[in-house]
Design a protein around this motif. Structure first.
Motif, PDB file in Angstrom:
ATOM      1  N   GLU A 272      16.815  32.300  32.021  1.00 21.21           N
ATOM      2  CA  GLU A 272      18.238  31.988  32.117  1.00 21.21           C
ATOM      3  C   GLU A 272      18.305  30.555  32.571  1.00 21.21           C
ATOM      4  OE1 GLU A 272      22.256  31.510  33.777  1.00 21.21           O
ATOM      5  OE2 GLU A 272      20.360  31.303  34.849  1.00 21.21           O
ATOM      6  N   VAL A 273      19.361  29.855  32.230  1.00 19.27           N
ATOM      7  CA  VAL A 273      19.400  28.403  32.422  1.00 19.27           C
ATOM      8  C   VAL A 273      18.906  27.974  33.797  1.00 19.27           C
ATOM      9  CG1 VAL A 273      20.976  26.437  32.633  1.00 19.27           C
ATOM     10  CG2 VAL A 273      21.152  27.968  30.661  1.00 19.27           C
ATOM     11  N   SER A 274      19.234  28.711  34.841  1.00 18.54           N
ATOM     12  CA  SER A 274      18.879  28.302  36.204  1.00 18.54           C
ATOM     13  C   SER A 274      17.779  29.149  36.835  1.00 18.54           C
ATOM     14  CB  SER A 274      20.127  28.350  37.100  1.00 18.54           C
ATOM     15  OG  SER A 274      21.129  27.473  36.625  1.00 18.54           O
ATOM     16  N   TRP A 291      24.460  39.689  33.443  1.00 18.30           N
ATOM     17  CA  TRP A 291      24.502  38.866  32.235  1.00 18.30           C
ATOM     18  C   TRP A 291      24.617  39.711  30.963  1.00 18.30           C
ATOM     19  CZ3 TRP A 291      19.603  36.273  34.546  1.00 18.30           C
ATOM     20  CH2 TRP A 291      19.983  35.448  35.612  1.00 18.30           C
ATOM     21  N   ARG A 353      23.322  31.668  27.669  1.00 16.77           N
ATOM     22  CA  ARG A 353      22.509  31.021  28.702  1.00 16.77           C
ATOM     23  C   ARG A 353      21.117  31.640  28.824  1.00 16.77           C
ATOM     24  NH1 ARG A 353      25.112  27.956  32.580  1.00 16.77           N
ATOM     25  NH2 ARG A 353      23.634  28.658  34.164  1.00 16.77           N
ATOM     26  N   LEU A 393      19.233  28.263  23.004  1.00 21.37           N
ATOM     27  CA  LEU A 393      19.413  26.888  23.471  1.00 21.37           C
ATOM     28  C   LEU A 393      18.105  26.115  23.461  1.00 21.37           C
ATOM     29  CD1 LEU A 393      21.714  27.459  26.585  1.00 21.37           C
ATOM     30  CD2 LEU A 393      22.415  26.845  24.263  1.00 21.37           C
ATOM     31  N   ARG A 398      20.465  23.518  27.141  1.00 20.19           N
ATOM     32  CA  ARG A 398      20.612  24.068  28.487  1.00 20.19           C
ATOM     33  C   ARG A 398      21.373  23.108  29.389  1.00 20.19           C
ATOM     34  NH1 ARG A 398      14.789  25.408  30.454  1.00 20.19           N
ATOM     35  NH2 ARG A 398      13.917  24.750  28.469  1.00 20.19           N
ATOM     36  N   ALA A 401      25.079  23.532  28.386  1.00 24.72           N
ATOM     37  CA  ALA A 401      25.379  24.923  28.043  1.00 24.72           C
ATOM     38  C   ALA A 401      26.877  25.186  27.976  1.00 24.72           C
ATOM     39  CB  ALA A 401      24.721  25.861  29.048  1.00 24.72           C
ATOM     40  N   ASP A 402      27.653  24.584  28.856  1.00 26.14           N
ATOM     41  CA  ASP A 402      29.091  24.803  28.819  1.00 26.14           C
ATOM     42  C   ASP A 402      29.704  24.282  27.522  1.00 26.14           C
ATOM     43  OD1 ASP A 402      28.930  25.950  31.299  1.00 26.14           O
ATOM     44  OD2 ASP A 402      29.688  24.208  32.389  1.00 26.14           O
TER      45      ASP A 402
END
Length: 410
Positions: A272-274, A291, A353, A393, A398, A401-402
């Motif tokens: 996940e992105v983070s 998620w 994400r 992504l 990433r 992402a928004d």
């Protein structure tokens, strides 16, 4: 100060849910989140629903003190059992967050976990996590948590650099992180470390030092979040006055790329992105439930829940929370019944994400049309989109992402 609750329609005092929502129970993994709202110090960047013990007065209000919190949480679990009935599946994940949950005696945290098990049943393979500050645990407390059924601890490391911790109002000694990790390992607990990058005054070398220190501790999982200046926080006031500079997008992008480089080289894979894990088995299954649009009951002041397309959130103040439960009422402040459009939007927002991405065929026509442009802009992986029909992504994606999500939603 804590952020405001969202708007919504009135929640019934009984806590009852629509029959259609209850009918969906069991179609997705079921989790329980427990929010412990107590902290010794309010960090300047934090807008979570937390309260220092001095803010809550003398502790005489039931539920609004460390000593009475567990009994209030157990009352809400009784309510949850009545509302959900016999159709609720075994609990697959439990996550105790805050605040600083480990300010509670470990026996109280274990009592809440046993309350969950007694009312719902706990899967034999359940993931049971508590967040902890490095200075709020000991070898004995972590051993008691492990013996009581906890499987994982998520330590708020944030940084290894003293001046960065001071800016964040974090009070722990960086050396306490290594001690806490060692105690957790001895107790048999899995370990996740939480890091923050982009703090005013943090250099790229400072961030590298934090990453290298974290990797050397060999955790199972690492979360790395960009600092966000939230309105109403002390940090926001400092930025507004010019006392400290605001985080810069380019600086945070450089630090994200450095995190991905260091963690990947150390054998951690992003999912996940983070979030990065040493292997898929060490991913945070509780967060994966969020998620994936799963079901969970949120226990505690300000906690959010979701069951079968209904989302609700509890009143924020611990005294108001405990008072409602003592009166036999639900602590829910308000709720919303998600529309099909909202559910689709959240599926895109959260699923995009993830490393696995989302299928192109699940997008609305405008979203499917946008994929080619996102590939051309280097934000979405081309072979995945063409061969696998999945929106995945790229690393640049990433970072943006928004933007990707907005374009996929048309």
């Amino acid at each position: 100060m804590p952020s405001a609750l969202p708007d919504g329609e009135p929640a019934p005092t009984s806590g009852e849910l629509p029959a259609a929502a209850l009918a969906r129970l069991g179609s997705a993994p079921f989790g329980v989140y427990v929010h412990v709202p107590f902290c010794t110090v309010r960090c300047g960047y934090c807008d979570f629903n937390t309260y220092t013990l001095t803010e809550l007065g003398d502790g005489s209000v039931p539920g609004a003190s460390l000593g009475t919190y567990a009994s209030a949480a157990l009352c809400e679990l009784d309510l949850a059992r009545r509302v959900l009935g016999d159709g609720v599946p075994e609990v697959e994940t439990v996550f105790v967050g805050g605040g600083t949950p480990t300010l509670l005696p470990p026996g109280d945290l274990v009592a809440v976990l046993r309350g969950i098990q007694d009312r719902f049943g706990l899967s034999p393979t359940a993931e049971v996590t508590t967040e902890a500050n490095p200075d709020s645990v000991s070898a004995a407390s972590l051993a008691e948590l492990a013996a009581g059924g906890f499987t994982r601890v998520s330590l708020g490391m944030q940084s290894a650099v003293p001046h960065v911790l001071r800016t964040l109002d974090r009070t722990h000694d960086p050396a306490n992180v290594a001690r806490a990790v060692g105690w957790a390992r001895t107790a048999g607990l899995g370990v996740s470390l939480d890091l923050i990058y982009g703090t005013p005054g943090e250099s790229l070398d400072d961030w590298r030092r934090s990453l290298d220190t974290a990797v050397a501790l060999e955790p199972d999982h690492v979360s790395a979040y960009a600092l966000v200046v939230e309105e109403g926080t002390r940090l926001a006031a400092q930025v507004r006055r010019g006392d400290v500079p605001a985080p810069e997008d380019d600086d945070e992008a450089d630090k994200y790329e450095l995190a991905d480089d260091v963690l990947t080289a150390a054998g951690y894979g992003w999912y996940e992105v983070s979030n990065w894990a040493r292997s898929p088995e060490y991913r945070c299954r509780h967060n994966e439930g969020y998620w994936a649009g799963g079901d969970w009951w949120g226990v505690g002041p300000g906690a959010h829940s979701h069951v079968g397309g209904v989302r609700w959130w509890n009143v924020k103040h611990p005294a108001a929370y405990a008072s409602r439960l003592a009166a036999g009422d639900s602590p829910a402040a308000a709720r919303e019944l998600l529309t099909d459009e909202q559910r689709h939007d959240e599926w895109v927002l959260l699923g995009a994400r993830l490393a696995g991405g989302i299928p192109v065929t699940g997008l609305q026509p405008s979203g499917r049309t946008a994929v080619a442009g996102l590939v051309a802009d280097g934000l979405v992986d081309g072979p995945s989109a063409v061969r696998d029909r999945q929106v995945r992504l790229t690393r640049r994606g990433r970072l943006l992402a928004d933007t990707v999500v907005r374009r996929l939603l048309g």
